[in-house]
Scaffold this motif. Structure first.
Motif, short mmCIF file in Angstrom:
data_model
loop_
_atom_site.label_atom_id
_atom_site.label_comp_id
_atom_site.label_asym_id
_atom_site.label_seq_id
_atom_site.Cartn_x
_atom_site.Cartn_y
_atom_site.Cartn_z
N GLY A 196 38.24 53.77 51.50
CA GLY A 196 39.06 53.65 50.30
C GLY A 196 40.34 54.46 50.33
N LYS A 197 40.67 55.05 51.47
CA LYS A 197 41.87 55.89 51.55
C LYS A 197 43.11 55.12 51.97
CE LYS A 197 39.73 59.64 50.36
NZ LYS A 197 40.01 60.23 49.05
N VAL A 198 43.01 53.78 51.96
CA VAL A 198 44.18 52.97 52.27
C VAL A 198 45.26 53.22 51.23
CG1 VAL A 198 45.05 50.61 52.45
CG2 VAL A 198 42.83 51.18 53.40
N LEU B 46 35.96 45.49 39.00
CA LEU B 46 35.35 46.48 39.88
C LEU B 46 35.84 47.87 39.48
CD1 LEU B 46 35.97 44.59 43.25
CD2 LEU B 46 33.77 44.81 42.08
N VAL B 47 34.91 48.79 39.31
CA VAL B 47 35.26 50.17 38.97
C VAL B 47 35.51 50.93 40.26
CG1 VAL B 47 34.50 52.28 37.83
CG2 VAL B 47 33.91 50.05 36.86
N SER B 48 36.73 51.37 40.46
CA SER B 48 37.14 51.98 41.72
C SER B 48 36.24 53.15 42.12
CB SER B 48 38.60 52.45 41.62
OG SER B 48 39.04 52.98 42.83
N GLU B 49 35.88 53.99 41.16
CA GLU B 49 35.07 55.16 41.48
C GLU B 49 33.67 54.78 41.96
OE1 GLU B 49 38.35 56.67 39.01
OE2 GLU B 49 37.04 54.93 38.89
N ASP B 50 33.21 53.58 41.60
CA ASP B 50 31.87 53.13 42.00
C ASP B 50 31.89 52.26 43.26
OD1 ASP B 50 30.97 54.41 39.73
OD2 ASP B 50 30.91 52.59 38.52
N VAL B 51 33.03 51.64 43.52
CA VAL B 51 33.15 50.69 44.63
C VAL B 51 32.74 51.29 45.96
CG1 VAL B 51 34.91 49.59 46.09
CG2 VAL B 51 34.80 49.07 43.65
N SER C 145 40.88 29.16 38.39
CA SER C 145 40.97 30.26 39.34
C SER C 145 40.08 31.42 38.94
CB SER C 145 42.41 30.75 39.48
OG SER C 145 42.89 31.24 38.23
N LYS C 146 39.71 32.22 39.92
CA LYS C 146 38.91 33.42 39.68
C LYS C 146 39.84 34.64 39.76
CE LYS C 146 34.73 31.31 41.54
NZ LYS C 146 33.63 31.39 42.53
N LEU C 147 39.60 35.61 38.91
CA LEU C 147 40.47 36.78 38.81
C LEU C 147 39.68 38.03 39.16
CD1 LEU C 147 42.18 35.94 35.39
CD2 LEU C 147 42.91 35.24 37.68
N LEU C 148 40.25 38.86 40.04
CA LEU C 148 39.65 40.14 40.38
C LEU C 148 40.55 41.25 39.88
CD1 LEU C 148 39.17 38.12 43.08
CD2 LEU C 148 37.86 40.10 43.80
N ILE C 149 39.93 42.27 39.33
CA ILE C 149 40.71 43.45 38.92
C ILE C 149 39.93 44.70 39.28
CG2 ILE C 149 39.76 43.38 36.55
CD1 ILE C 149 42.61 44.51 35.73
N MET C 150 40.63 45.66 39.86
CA MET C 150 40.05 46.96 40.16
C MET C 150 40.55 47.95 39.11
SD MET C 150 39.81 47.34 44.29
CE MET C 150 38.68 48.73 44.08
N PRO D 167 47.40 48.49 39.13
CA PRO D 167 48.14 49.26 40.14
C PRO D 167 47.54 50.64 40.37
CG PRO D 167 49.37 49.09 38.08
CD PRO D 167 48.22 48.15 37.96
N ARG D 168 47.58 51.08 41.61
CA ARG D 168 47.08 52.40 42.03
C ARG D 168 45.57 52.55 41.75
NH1 ARG D 168 50.19 53.41 45.65
NH2 ARG D 168 49.32 55.53 45.71
N SER D 169 44.84 51.46 41.95
CA SER D 169 43.40 51.48 41.68
C SER D 169 42.55 51.02 42.85
CB SER D 169 43.09 50.60 40.45
OG SER D 169 43.72 51.10 39.30
N GLY D 170 43.18 50.84 44.01
CA GLY D 170 42.42 50.43 45.19
C GLY D 170 42.66 49.01 45.63
N THR D 171 43.72 48.38 45.14
CA THR D 171 43.97 46.99 45.49
C THR D 171 44.40 46.81 46.95
OG1 THR D 171 46.23 47.16 44.62
CG2 THR D 171 44.53 46.28 43.14
N THR D 172 45.01 47.83 47.54
CA THR D 172 45.35 47.72 48.96
C THR D 172 44.07 47.67 49.80
OG1 THR D 172 47.46 48.88 48.67
CG2 THR D 172 46.55 48.82 50.90
N TRP D 173 43.07 48.48 49.41
CA TRP D 173 41.77 48.41 50.07
C TRP D 173 41.15 47.03 49.91
CZ3 TRP D 173 36.92 47.26 48.19
CH2 TRP D 173 35.85 47.51 49.06
#
Length: 277
Positions: free
Chosen positions: A191-193, A157-162, A92-97, A12-18
């Motif tokens: 990334g400001k979504v 995925l590292v949010s600061e690097d994405v 299934s494949k799992l994505l995490i930011m 949460p709060r790591s860019g998942t809306t983007w």
């Protein structure tokens, strides 16, 4: 019955809306349109798979898509979710930011200022909600998933690097999901979504959000989903930007995560140089 081939599990709060917005823009990916976070595996598991499948395309349309998924950030730290997901969707494949833990906690603070009408400082927020920092010990939660899933099934995925190289990020995601990267739109947001704001009328906005939660608890979710699609909540959220995080405070709070950064790099084979600077 159509079920997802991949899940976004947080954080949460790591860019998942983007991430949700990006995936929704790909013609070969199906993402739910009624709501972003279905929360089936943590909150609505008792509703059954027939209910869950209603959020996805009908079976006869599923052939059009190479990947079908959803993102629910609450899956990340739920004790029940790893086993439930593996039992149901073992391939299934799992994505995490992942976002720097202090940055993530500050974004959580902004969320509470915006949606819960919180008026205190960040330090007061942390004192009242110590879990905001505790959730930044990501490896504790991800090891639960690694108990069931192979490391190759998880893309972190590292949010600061994405957002440093969005084209590279698109390709990384596309390769993981076996879709074509060049089918993503050529333009991409920065990334400001879903950025936090201090609403002009905090009390009114807080009332609307609180009413939405009450309606969901009374199984009136279609009403809430309809209002969300109208954009009323988004309009009421407009206001001033949240003040930047104090760098001195961030440095002090970051000290407790040094061992965590090493543990996370080891278990997910990540490079967290951007966090360690």
């Amino acid at each position: 019955m159509t079920l997802p081939t991949f899940l976004g599990i947080g954080a949460p709060r790591s860019g998942t809306t983007w991430l949700h917005t990006l995936l929704s823009s790909h013609p070969d990916v199906y993402m739910p349109t009624r709501r972003k976070e279905i929360r089936f595996f943590d909150k609505y598991y008792g509703h059954g798979f027939d209910w869950y499948s209603t959020f996805f395309c009908p079976l006869e349309e599923a052939k059009r898509y190479k990947a079908i998924g959803e993102i629910s950030t609450q899956y990340y730290d739920s004790e029940e979710c790893p086993k439930r997901i593996f039992t149901t969707l073992p391939k299934s494949k799992l994505l995490i930011m992942l976002r720097h833990p202090v940055n993530r906690a500050y974004s959580h603070y902004g969320f509470v200022v915006q949606r819960r009408n919180f008026r205190g400082s960040f330090e007061e927020f942390l004192a009242s909600r110590p879990k905001a920092l505790e959730k930044g010990f990501y490896s504790r939660y991800l090891k639960r998933y690694l108990h069931y899933f192979d490391r190759s099934q998880i893309l972190a995925l590292v949010s600061e690097d994405v957002f440093i190289d969005v084209s590279k990020t698109k390709k990384t995601i596309a390769d993981f999901l076996d879709i074509e990267a060049d089918k993503f739109p050529s333009s991409a947001n920065n990334g400001k979504v879903n950025a936090s704001t201090v609403p002009t009328n905090q009390s009114l906005y807080g009332f609307v959000v609180k009413t939405g939660r009450r309606l969901r608890r009374r199984n009136l979710e279609p009403v809430v989903d309809f209002v969300m699609r109208l954009g009323i909540q988004r309009i009421l959220a407009k206001g001033s930007s949240l003040q930047p995080l104090d760098e001195g405070l961030k440095k002090r709070l970051s000290e407790s995560y040094q061992d965590e950064f090493d543990a996370l790099e080891e278990c997910l084979q990540l490079d967290l140089t951007s966090w360690k600077k």
